[in-house]
Write a protein that holds these residues in place. Structure first.
Motif, PDB file in Angstrom:
ATOM      1  N   LEU A   1       0.841  -1.195   0.000  1.00 41.43           N
ATOM      2  CA  LEU A   1       0.000   0.000   0.000  1.00 41.43           C
ATOM      3  C   LEU A   1       0.876   1.244   0.000  1.00 41.43           C
ATOM      4  N   HIS A   2       0.380   2.255  -0.688  1.00 43.83           N
ATOM      5  CA  HIS A   2       1.016   3.573  -0.684  1.00 43.83           C
ATOM      6  C   HIS A   2       0.047   4.516   0.026  1.00 43.83           C
ATOM      7  N   ILE A   3       0.372   4.933   1.220  1.00 41.15           N
ATOM      8  CA  ILE A   3      -0.536   5.725   2.047  1.00 41.15           C
ATOM      9  C   ILE A   3      -0.051   7.167   2.084  1.00 41.15           C
TER      10      ILE A   3
ATOM     11  N   ARG B   1      -5.986  11.382   6.469  1.00 45.62           N
ATOM     12  CA  ARG B   1      -6.819  10.525   7.322  1.00 45.62           C
ATOM     13  C   ARG B   1      -6.277   9.104   7.396  1.00 45.62           C
ATOM     14  N   TYR B   2      -5.699   8.627   6.287  1.00 41.60           N
ATOM     15  CA  TYR B   2      -5.166   7.265   6.296  1.00 41.60           C
ATOM     16  C   TYR B   2      -3.762   7.204   6.891  1.00 41.60           C
ATOM     17  N   LEU B   3      -3.041   8.316   6.843  1.00 39.88           N
ATOM     18  CA  LEU B   3      -1.794   8.388   7.594  1.00 39.88           C
ATOM     19  C   LEU B   3      -2.077   8.267   9.091  1.00 39.88           C
ATOM     20  N   GLN B   4      -3.153   8.942   9.539  1.00 38.82           N
ATOM     21  CA  GLN B   4      -3.544   8.841  10.939  1.00 38.82           C
ATOM     22  C   GLN B   4      -3.987   7.418  11.279  1.00 38.82           C
ATOM     23  N   MET B   5      -4.745   6.794  10.368  1.00 37.96           N
ATOM     24  CA  MET B   5      -5.183   5.413  10.574  1.00 37.96           C
ATOM     25  C   MET B   5      -3.985   4.484  10.739  1.00 37.96           C
ATOM     26  N   PHE B   6      -3.000   4.635   9.864  1.00 39.83           N
ATOM     27  CA  PHE B   6      -1.821   3.780   9.923  1.00 39.83           C
ATOM     28  C   PHE B   6      -1.053   3.996  11.221  1.00 39.83           C
TER      29      PHE B   6
ATOM     30  N   ARG C   1      -2.210  -7.493   8.722  1.00 38.11           N
ATOM     31  CA  ARG C   1      -1.310  -7.044   9.781  1.00 38.11           C
ATOM     32  C   ARG C   1      -0.135  -6.304   9.150  1.00 38.11           C
ATOM     33  N   VAL C   2       0.175  -5.147   9.688  1.00 39.75           N
ATOM     34  CA  VAL C   2       1.320  -4.395   9.192  1.00 39.75           C
ATOM     35  C   VAL C   2       2.591  -5.162   9.539  1.00 39.75           C
ATOM     36  N   THR C   3       3.302  -5.612   8.514  1.00 31.77           N
ATOM     37  CA  THR C   3       4.527  -6.378   8.744  1.00 31.77           C
ATOM     38  C   THR C   3       5.780  -5.628   8.304  1.00 31.77           C
ATOM     39  N   GLN C   4       5.594  -4.597   7.490  1.00 34.80           N
ATOM     40  CA  GLN C   4       6.749  -3.842   6.996  1.00 34.80           C
ATOM     41  C   GLN C   4       6.271  -2.472   6.553  1.00 34.80           C
ATOM     42  N   PHE C   5       7.103  -1.455   6.796  1.00 36.70           N
ATOM     43  CA  PHE C   5       6.763  -0.132   6.289  1.00 36.70           C
ATOM     44  C   PHE C   5       8.013   0.727   6.222  1.00 36.70           C
ATOM     45  N   SER C   6       7.954   1.725   5.369  1.00 38.37           N
ATOM     46  CA  SER C   6       9.015   2.722   5.292  1.00 38.37           C
ATOM     47  C   SER C   6       8.369   4.074   5.047  1.00 38.37           C
ATOM     48  N   GLU C   7       9.012   5.114   5.532  1.00 36.43           N
ATOM     49  CA  GLU C   7       8.490   6.469   5.396  1.00 36.43           C
ATOM     50  C   GLU C   7       9.340   7.236   4.391  1.00 36.43           C
TER      51      GLU C   7
ATOM     52  N   ARG D   1       4.995  10.299   3.361  1.00 33.69           N
ATOM     53  CA  ARG D   1       4.136   9.198   2.925  1.00 33.69           C
ATOM     54  C   ARG D   1       4.683   7.881   3.492  1.00 33.69           C
ATOM     55  N   TYR D   2       3.821   6.842   3.486  1.00 32.24           N
ATOM     56  CA  TYR D   2       4.255   5.531   3.952  1.00 32.24           C
ATOM     57  C   TYR D   2       4.084   4.492   2.841  1.00 32.24           C
ATOM     58  N   LEU D   3       5.077   3.635   2.727  1.00 28.57           N
ATOM     59  CA  LEU D   3       4.988   2.450   1.886  1.00 28.57           C
ATOM     60  C   LEU D   3       4.850   1.265   2.834  1.00 28.57           C
ATOM     61  N   VAL D   4       3.700   0.604   2.767  1.00 29.27           N
ATOM     62  CA  VAL D   4       3.310  -0.372   3.789  1.00 29.27           C
ATOM     63  C   VAL D   4       3.064  -1.729   3.145  1.00 29.27           C
ATOM     64  N   THR D   5       3.392  -2.781   3.854  1.00 27.43           N
ATOM     65  CA  THR D   5       3.026  -4.138   3.446  1.00 27.43           C
ATOM     66  C   THR D   5       2.091  -4.719   4.490  1.00 27.43           C
TER      67      THR D   5
END
Length: 231
Positions: free
Chosen positions: A29-31, A35-40, A92-98, A103-107
């Motif tokens: 996911l590319h967040i 609002r979705y940054l807050q969710m993450f 489940r968030v297993t990996q992410f980078s900012e 922005r966040y790159l999330v798996t």
């Protein structure tokens, strides 16, 4: 391994058309929306680190475009937003980078499907739903097998589809992939209408999902005839 008793009754949901997550699969996911940054960021503060992926319901005018009809494809009522399909899948968030611009790159690793019981009202910037996990206990278990799977025939059909769509892939990896990983990954990645993606998500078992996927591929190869195919 997470147990049913560990799953929350309330879940933050990320409505995204044509994006489904399946158990034991991974979704990048590319967040970037606030609002979705807050969710993450809120999800990271919980022990489960769960986000619910769910598709918005299509507009009535486009409902006839679906190739498949799913008996349980009803929508939940909206509370300040567009209606959502009742069934989604938590990851489940297993990996992410900012990134440098925030922005966040999330798996997300697919955990279990859920059924929306109602939406939580409040001042939260993102949407939250009361959910039940009943009926999806198999999602928390070991991977499924498809004993009826004819891999050679399926890959031959897939090669025709990729050729017709102008797509390329690593065929050696597809040959070596386990049944569940192959079928679920293709169900998530291939471009189908939102309602057809929902049918793939809601398939009760891997065999049904593979049969649904084959139907969609064959439909596309025929040029997308206009008649509905009932499931």
């Amino acid at each position: 391994m997470m147990h049913p008793a560990d799953l929350p009754d309330t879940l933050a949901v990320f409505p995204l058309p044509r994006a489904i997550l399946l158990p034991r699969a991974r979704l990048p996911l590319h967040i970037f929306e606030p609002r979705y940054l807050q969710m993450f960021e809120d999800a990271l503060k919980t022990p489960e680190r769960l986000i619910g992926m769910v598709q918005p319901c299509p507009q009535p005018a486009s409902a006839h475009q679906s190739v498949l009809r799913q008996a349980d494809a009803s929508c939940s009522s909206a509370a300040g937003g567009e209606p959502l399909h009742r069934i989604g899948c938590a990851g489940r968030v297993t990996q992410f980078s900012e990134t440098e611009d925030g922005r966040y790159l999330v798996t997300l690793a697919g955990l279990s499907r859920f059924r929306i019981q109602g939406e939580v009202a409040g001042f939260c910037p993102y949407r939250r739903c009361d959910v039940t996990w009943d009926g999806f206990e198999r999602d928390l278990g070991v991977g499924e097998a498809d004993t009826q799977f004819d891999r050679a025939d399926f890959l031959a059909l897939l090669e025709r589809f990729f050729s017709a769509q102008g797509l390329s892939t690593d065929w050696e990896s597809l040959q070596d992939a386990e049944d569940e990983l192959l079928i679920n990954s293709l169900s998530m990645l291939l471009e189908f209408d939102a309602e057809d993606k929902q049918a793939l998500l809601e398939a009760p078992c891997l065999v049904t999902r593979r049969e649904t996927l084959v139907t969609l591929i064959e439909f596309a190869l025929r040029g997308g005839a206009h008649e509905d195919i009932l499931q």
